[in-house]
Design an enzyme around this catalytic site. Structure first.
Site, short mmCIF file in Angstrom:
data_model
loop_
_atom_site.label_atom_id
_atom_site.label_comp_id
_atom_site.label_asym_id
_atom_site.label_seq_id
_atom_site.Cartn_x
_atom_site.Cartn_y
_atom_site.Cartn_z
N TYR A 173 13.97 -9.20 -3.53
CA TYR A 173 12.87 -8.28 -3.20
C TYR A 173 12.83 -7.99 -1.71
O TYR A 173 12.91 -6.83 -1.30
CB TYR A 173 11.56 -8.89 -3.67
N ASP A 174 12.76 -9.05 -0.87
CA ASP A 174 12.56 -8.73 0.55
C ASP A 174 13.81 -8.17 1.20
O ASP A 174 13.74 -7.20 1.96
CB ASP A 174 11.89 -9.87 1.35
N GLU A 175 14.99 -8.74 0.89
CA GLU A 175 16.22 -8.14 1.41
C GLU A 175 16.46 -6.78 0.74
O GLU A 175 16.97 -5.85 1.36
CB GLU A 175 17.43 -9.05 1.19
N ARG A 214 -0.05 -12.39 -9.33
CA ARG A 214 -0.41 -12.37 -7.92
C ARG A 214 -1.78 -13.04 -7.75
O ARG A 214 -2.56 -13.15 -8.69
CB ARG A 214 -0.38 -10.94 -7.38
N VAL A 216 -4.82 -12.57 -6.31
CA VAL A 216 -6.17 -12.07 -6.55
C VAL A 216 -6.40 -11.88 -8.05
O VAL A 216 -7.43 -12.28 -8.60
CB VAL A 216 -6.44 -10.76 -5.78
N GLY A 235 -2.30 -24.34 0.52
CA GLY A 235 -3.61 -23.68 0.45
C GLY A 235 -4.06 -23.14 1.81
O GLY A 235 -5.02 -22.39 1.90
N THR A 236 -3.35 -23.57 2.86
CA THR A 236 -3.69 -23.06 4.21
C THR A 236 -2.89 -21.80 4.53
O THR A 236 -3.10 -21.18 5.56
CB THR A 236 -3.36 -24.12 5.28
N GLN A 237 -1.92 -21.44 3.64
CA GLN A 237 -1.16 -20.20 3.87
C GLN A 237 -2.12 -19.01 3.81
O GLN A 237 -3.11 -19.07 3.06
CB GLN A 237 0.01 -20.04 2.87
N GLN A 302 2.04 -17.33 6.73
CA GLN A 302 0.96 -16.53 7.31
C GLN A 302 1.35 -15.06 7.23
O GLN A 302 2.52 -14.72 7.31
CB GLN A 302 0.69 -16.93 8.76
N1 LIG Z 1 0.58 -4.34 -4.44
C1 LIG Z 1 1.03 -4.89 -3.33
O1 LIG Z 1 0.40 -5.83 -2.81
C2 LIG Z 1 2.27 -4.39 -2.67
C3 LIG Z 1 2.59 -4.91 -1.41
C4 LIG Z 1 3.73 -4.46 -0.77
C5 LIG Z 1 4.52 -3.48 -1.35
N2 LIG Z 1 4.18 -2.99 -2.57
C6 LIG Z 1 5.06 -1.98 -3.15
O2 LIG Z 1 4.30 -0.95 -3.75
C7 LIG Z 1 4.97 -0.49 -4.93
C8 LIG Z 1 4.01 -0.54 -6.12
O3 LIG Z 1 3.57 -1.86 -6.30
P1 LIG Z 1 2.44 -2.24 -7.37
O4 LIG Z 1 1.64 -3.34 -6.79
O5 LIG Z 1 1.76 -1.02 -7.85
O6 LIG Z 1 3.32 -2.88 -8.52
P2 LIG Z 1 3.45 -2.55 -10.08
O7 LIG Z 1 4.36 -3.58 -10.64
O8 LIG Z 1 2.11 -2.39 -10.70
O9 LIG Z 1 4.15 -1.12 -10.07
C9 LIG Z 1 5.54 -0.93 -10.00
C10 LIG Z 1 5.91 0.17 -10.97
O10 LIG Z 1 7.33 0.43 -10.88
C11 LIG Z 1 7.86 0.50 -12.20
N3 LIG Z 1 9.28 0.15 -12.14
C12 LIG Z 1 9.83 -1.04 -11.82
N4 LIG Z 1 11.17 -0.96 -11.85
C13 LIG Z 1 11.48 0.32 -12.18
C14 LIG Z 1 12.69 1.03 -12.37
N5 LIG Z 1 13.88 0.42 -12.24
N6 LIG Z 1 12.63 2.34 -12.71
C15 LIG Z 1 11.44 2.96 -12.86
N7 LIG Z 1 10.25 2.34 -12.71
C16 LIG Z 1 10.27 1.03 -12.36
C17 LIG Z 1 7.02 -0.45 -13.01
O11 LIG Z 1 7.08 -0.24 -14.40
C18 LIG Z 1 5.63 -0.20 -12.44
O12 LIG Z 1 4.98 0.87 -13.09
C19 LIG Z 1 6.21 -1.35 -5.09
O13 LIG Z 1 7.30 -0.65 -4.52
C20 LIG Z 1 5.91 -2.57 -4.26
O14 LIG Z 1 7.08 -3.17 -3.76
C21 LIG Z 1 3.08 -3.43 -3.24
O1 LIG Z 2 -2.23 -18.49 -8.65
C1 LIG Z 2 -1.81 -18.34 -7.48
C2 LIG Z 2 -0.89 -17.34 -7.09
C3 LIG Z 2 -0.50 -17.27 -5.78
N1 LIG Z 2 -0.99 -18.14 -4.86
C4 LIG Z 2 -0.62 -18.04 -3.43
O2 LIG Z 2 -1.15 -16.83 -2.96
C5 LIG Z 2 -0.32 -16.29 -1.95
C6 LIG Z 2 -0.03 -14.85 -2.29
O3 LIG Z 2 0.82 -14.80 -3.41
P1 LIG Z 2 1.08 -13.47 -4.26
O4 LIG Z 2 1.94 -13.85 -5.40
O5 LIG Z 2 -0.21 -12.80 -4.56
O6 LIG Z 2 1.84 -12.49 -3.27
P2 LIG Z 2 2.80 -12.69 -2.02
O7 LIG Z 2 1.97 -12.43 -0.81
O8 LIG Z 2 3.51 -13.98 -2.06
O9 LIG Z 2 3.83 -11.55 -2.26
C7 LIG Z 2 3.42 -10.22 -2.30
O10 LIG Z 2 3.61 -9.73 -1.04
C8 LIG Z 2 3.51 -8.36 -0.80
C9 LIG Z 2 4.13 -7.50 -1.87
O11 LIG Z 2 5.36 -6.97 -1.48
C10 LIG Z 2 4.15 -8.05 -3.22
O12 LIG Z 2 3.01 -7.63 -3.91
C11 LIG Z 2 4.26 -9.52 -3.33
O13 LIG Z 2 5.57 -9.83 -3.16
C12 LIG Z 2 0.91 -17.18 -1.88
O14 LIG Z 2 0.78 -18.06 -0.79
C13 LIG Z 2 0.88 -17.98 -3.17
O15 LIG Z 2 1.40 -19.28 -3.00
C14 LIG Z 2 -1.91 -19.11 -5.23
O16 LIG Z 2 -2.38 -19.91 -4.40
N2 LIG Z 2 -2.28 -19.19 -6.52
#
Ligand SMILES: NC(=O)c1ccc[n+]([C@@H]2O[C@H](COP(=O)([O-])OP(=O)(O)OC[C@H]3O[C@@H](n4cnc5c(N)ncnc54)[C@H](O)[C@@H]3O)[C@@H](O)[C@H]2O)c1
Ligand SMILES: O=c1ccn([C@@H]2O[C@H](COP(=O)(O)OP(=O)(O)O[C@H]3OC[C@@H](O)[C@H](O)[C@H]3O)[C@@H](O)[C@H]2O)c(=O)[nH]1
Length: 342
Positions: A173-175, A214, A216, A235-237, A302
């Site tokens: 994901y990140d790379e 995730r 929330v 939990g401090t993250q 963080q």
């Molecule tokens: N929500 C966040 O906190 C967050 C943070 C950082 C970046 N983003 C980015 O925002 C975008 C949307 O995230 P989201 O939270 O709405 O997630 P989400 O999982 O609800 O939405 C992603 C959507 O992409 C579709 N999808 C996945 N792979 C696909 C593929 N190969 N072809 C076509 N559709 C595909 C899924 O079916 C889904 O509808 C993503 O690119 C994500 O990396 C989200």
């Molecule tokens: O039940 C849980 C789930 C997660 N967590 C913690 O909550 C923090 C956030 O975790 P999440 O899974 O919600 O999301 P992350 O921040 O790790 O990743 C997110 O970052 C930004 C976006 O690109 C993506 O939506 C997602 O990768 C982490 O420190 C995780 O350890 C809990 O303490 N309890």
């Protein structure tokens, strides 16, 4: 970063649109593709863009984590089209704007099939850029705060290059997003494509998958189901949580502005995961327990956006505080889980 949208080294001009595009009976002025538009952020973006009667919105989604349910109010609308499509395959349509969101975003989903995740980021972004090049569309990539990895600078400005493990379980994901950003800039420099890059920080709100994994959505679902809130150790993250309507506003401003980005879009209000759990407990279910559970590898310690650039370039800053946004999400989760408020 300098505002730059002029074309450099363009290999060939985009094809001419159909003459009907400019006819006075043509119904829409802007055809907008949203890849991943059936997901959480994408479907809220659809709602906002559909408010403008000059927009025609096309969603392409493979429904891996998204669903038609999120778009049900638009299905059948004359300015809306939904295509079952996987972005790892080419898509040949005519559009003016591309919001490229398609990618699983929750760590449990992106780690489920890491090869598919990286293909989606690399081949999917190449396909969307190829489409932008062919039709001369402007394209916005939803990148992520995860490009900063486990950041050594706090808060994170866009100039920070990050601290990412290239072979870890999160790297698909990140790379993947880092390569997607590289592809965006290479197409911009080599082919003159108009690009925009948003680095999105943790976003929450109604329509998140209930079992999305995730933090929330986990805590709200757990509080409503009467289960203990699972705080992963230590939990401090920290994370900084942005409400989805603020996010959508930022993305549209970025798309319609002049700056390529990358621009951080997120809410700088920073919370530890213990603080988040305590807030959810207080607001939703004070009798619930909080329990500590094992964490997953490479969890960033963080995360907080420096949003100076978004303020300056887009005139954007978030409006909804965590304590205001959580009850809006609670309301949606209560309806879907069928847990009425006492
Ligand atoms: N929500 C966040 O906190 C967050 C943070 C950082 C970046 N983003 C980015 O925002 C975008 C949307 O995230 P989201 O939270 O709405 O997630 P989400 O999982 O609800 O939405 C992603 C959507 O992409 C579709 N999808 C996945 N792979 C696909 C593929 N190969 N072809 C076509 N559709 C595909 C899924 O079916 C889904 O509808 C993503 O690119 C994500 O990396 C989200
Ligand atoms: O039940 C849980 C789930 C997660 N967590 C913690 O909550 C923090 C956030 O975790 P999440 O899974 O919600 O999301 P992350 O921040 O790790 O990743 C997110 O970052 C930004 C976006 O690109 C993506 O939506 C997602 O990768 C982490 O420190 C995780 O350890 C809990 O303490 N309890």
């Amino acid at each position: 970063m300098a505002a730059t949208s002029e074309k450099q080294n363009s290999t060939k001009p985009p094809p001419s649109p159909s003459p009907l595009r400019n006819s006075k009976f043509c119904q829409s002025n802007m055809r907008i593709l949203i890849s991943g538009g059936a997901g959480f952020i994408g479907s809220h973006l659809v709602d906002k863009l559909m408010e403008n009667e000059k927009n025609e919105v096309i969603v392409a989604d493979n429904y891996f984590t998204g669903s038609k349910e999120n778009l049900k109010k638009w299905i059948g609308h004359p300015r809306f089209e939904l295509i079952r499509h996987d972005v790892t395959e080419p898509l040949l349509i005519e559009v003016d704007r591309i919001y490229h969101l398609a990618c699983p975003a929750s760590p449990i989903f992106y780690k489920y099939n890491p090869v598919k995740t990286i293909k989606t980021n690399v081949i999917g972004t190449l396909n969307m850029l190829g489409l932008a090049k062919r039709v001369g569309a402007r394209i916005l990539l939803t990148s992520t705060s995860e490009v900063y990895g486990d950041p050594l600078i706090h808060p994170q400005p866009e100039s920070y290059w990050g601290n990412v493990n290239p072979i870890g379980v999160r790297s698909c994901y990140d790379e993947g997003k880092r390569v997607a950003e590289t592809l965006m800039f290479d197409y911009h420099r080599q082919h003159g494509i108009e690009i925009r890059i948003a680095r999105i920080f943790n976003t929450y709100g109604p329509r998140m998958n209930i079992d999305d994994g995730r933090v929330v959505s986990n805590f709200i679902a757990q509080a409503l189901r009467g289960e203990a809130l699972t705080v992963q150790k230590p939990g401090t993250q920290t994370r900084s949580f942005c409400y989805v309507s603020d996010m959508v506003d930022g993305l549209i401003r970025l798309m319609e502005g002049d700056d390529t980005g990358p621009i951080n879009i997120g809410n700088p209000g920073e919370f530890t995961m213990v603080e988040l759990a305590e807030t959810v407990k207080e607001l939703i279910n004070p009798s619930i327990e909080i329990k500590m559970v094992e964490n997953t590898p490479d969890d960033p310690r963080q995360r907080k956006p420096d949003i100076s650039k978004a303020k300056e370039v887009l005139g954007w800053e978030p409006k909804v505080k965590l304590r205001e946004g959580l009850p809006l999400m609670e309301e949606d989760f209560r309806l879907r889980l069928n847990v009425p408020k006492n």
